[in-house]
Write a protein that holds these residues in place. Structure first.
Motif: not given
Length: 440
Positions: A26-29, A52-56, A64-69, A157-161
């Motif tokens: 999810t990104t910023a509401a 948003a481009a650099y937010r996970i 549970t929610t994880w957030r990071m840049c 080159g960056l995977c998020t899953t």
């Protein structure tokens, strides 16, 4: 093995321009629609720490929610920043880390012929490779812009899953008429960087129970130029007793963790040691006593049986009013004694902006030592930084060809009293906190 360290022409470069997040992220509401005054409003979304481009941001099925840049460094590669954890039942995110990244990959060969510092001396970051969709199952591959790229700087080159990990817990009910069980879910963030013949898989695993596991997996190929261990230090690869011997070597991987529990860098470090004594008269078994040592100055630490460390929040407590902390859990390691900076498993240093890499550290003044062991010089810890060293001695085998199976090394940080109960506790058991009586 990688005696041939020539930069391959096919090597891809990486960069920093990334788009949206992994599947389910999810990104910023956006602006909330108008609601009748009598209706309760949802809690506001946490303020974004980065664009948003650099937010996970990933909410797992357990709640549970994880957030990071994220950003991409010209030497360290992937850097994760402002990492927070919000299990169900918590009204706001709990900050865990200011930043987390690799601190060095040191590769000495057994015959003494070569020794490499892959991050600062062999273009690790520039070796980021493109990932095919099948390498990021169910997730999203982001485009990264590689600083100082050798070729095209834009690399997918960056995977998020996300990935299931099996049972998170299992418990029979009080009368054995019901089984409480849940399957755990993790968010994974990873890259693959090619360095010579090796390809390093740098994996960050964020579990729904608050655990973070950091792994580096080495795969790729054995170097054909490396079958030269005629001095008896290698292992025969190929046909017959007189097969060429592949040179053995070590991979000493360092991670650098800058904690910020509950948003503060003024964390406390504690070491725990337990001693087991023979049974005393009247006892059936030996006794164990655990002692706590407050680590107030910089530390060079060694893992041993019945020893562990934790980072304690200076400001935050859970709902039971216990200080939040994260325990450091070392992984399996073969400690390399050949260099001063690899002789210890853990270093805790006082924060210094120029101290970025565990060995051959660039950027500091000429008078500043170049390795992490020399930074441990008695300074008081007001902003502790953790350096973890995990070693692997690679003695090649026939099965390492071709391609070479991944061999992993890493460690974890595990929540200790971050929440008052298991963050995945089912609602029917939430009343069983502390001393309780079995139900009739």
């Amino acid at each position: 093995m990688r005696a041939n360290r020539i930069r391959p022409a096919r090597r891809a470069a990486v960069g920093l321009s990334v788009a949206a997040l992994a599947a389910g992220v999810t990104t910023a509401a956006g602006p909330a629609s108008a609601q009748p005054a009598a209706r309760p409003q949802a809690a506001p979304a946490p303020a974004a720490d980065c664009s948003a481009a650099y937010r996970i941001e990933q909410k797992l099925t357990s709640g549970t929610t994880w957030r990071m840049c994220w950003r991409y460094d010209s030497k360290a590669g992937l850097v994760l920043e402002k990492i927070s954890y919000q299990p169900k039942g918590e009204t706001k995110p709990i900050r865990v880390l200011n930043s987390a990244r690799l601190g060095q990959i040191h590769v000495p060969y057994d015959d003494g012929s070569v020794e490499y510092d892959d991050l600062t001396g062999f273009g690790f970051a520039q070796g980021l490779v493109n990932l095919a969709p099948g390498e990021c199952p169910g997730g999203t591959i982001k485009t990264v812009k590689v600083p100082d790229a050798w070729q095209d700087p834009n690399v997918k080159g960056l995977c998020t899953t996300t990935r299931s990990r099996g049972h998170a817990y299992r418990m029979q009910g009080d009368t054995a008429n019901k089984v409480f069980q849940a399957q755990g879910k993790d968010m994974l963030v990873y890259t693959v960087n090619q360095v010579g013949w090796y390809e390093y898989m740098t994996e960050w695993r964020f579990q729904d129970d608050g655990t973070v596991t950091m792994n580096v997996g080495a795969t790729g190929s054995l170097s054909y130029e490396d079958y030269d261990a005629g001095d008896g230090r290698g292992w025969p690869i190929g046909k017959g007793a007189q097969a060429a011997k592949a040179t053995s070597h070590s991979h000493n991987v360092f991670w650098r963790l800058d904690f910020a529990l509950d948003g503060s860098t003024k964390n406390r470090v504690e070491q725990y040691d337990s001693a087991v004594s023979a049974p005393v008269s009247g006892n059936r078994a030996p006794t164990t006593k655990t002692t706590r040592t407050k680590v107030t100055k910089e530390l060079s630490g060694d893992a041993k049986a019945y020893r562990w460390w934790r980072m304690v929040s200076a400001t935050g407590k859970n709902k039971d009013l216990h200080p939040r902390s994260y325990e450091i859990v070392p992984g399996t390691s073969t400690k390399y004694p050949g260099r001063s900076y690899t002789k210890h498993d853990l270093y805790v240093t006082q924060y210094n902006a120029c101290e970025k890499f565990a060995s051959h550290n660039p950027g500091c003044p000429a008078t500043q030592p170049k390795s992490v062991d020399k930074w441990v010089n008695g300074q008081a810890l007001t902003h502790p930084v953790v350096w973890m060293n995990v070693g692997f001695h690679h003695i090649a085998r026939d099965e390492d060809q071709q391609p070479m199976p991944v061999h992993w090394q890493g460690f974890s940080i595990v929540p200790r009293d971050v929440t008052a109960m298991n963050p995945l506790t089912p609602s029917e058991l939430q009343w069983q906190n502390g001393h309780w009586q079995p139900r009739s």
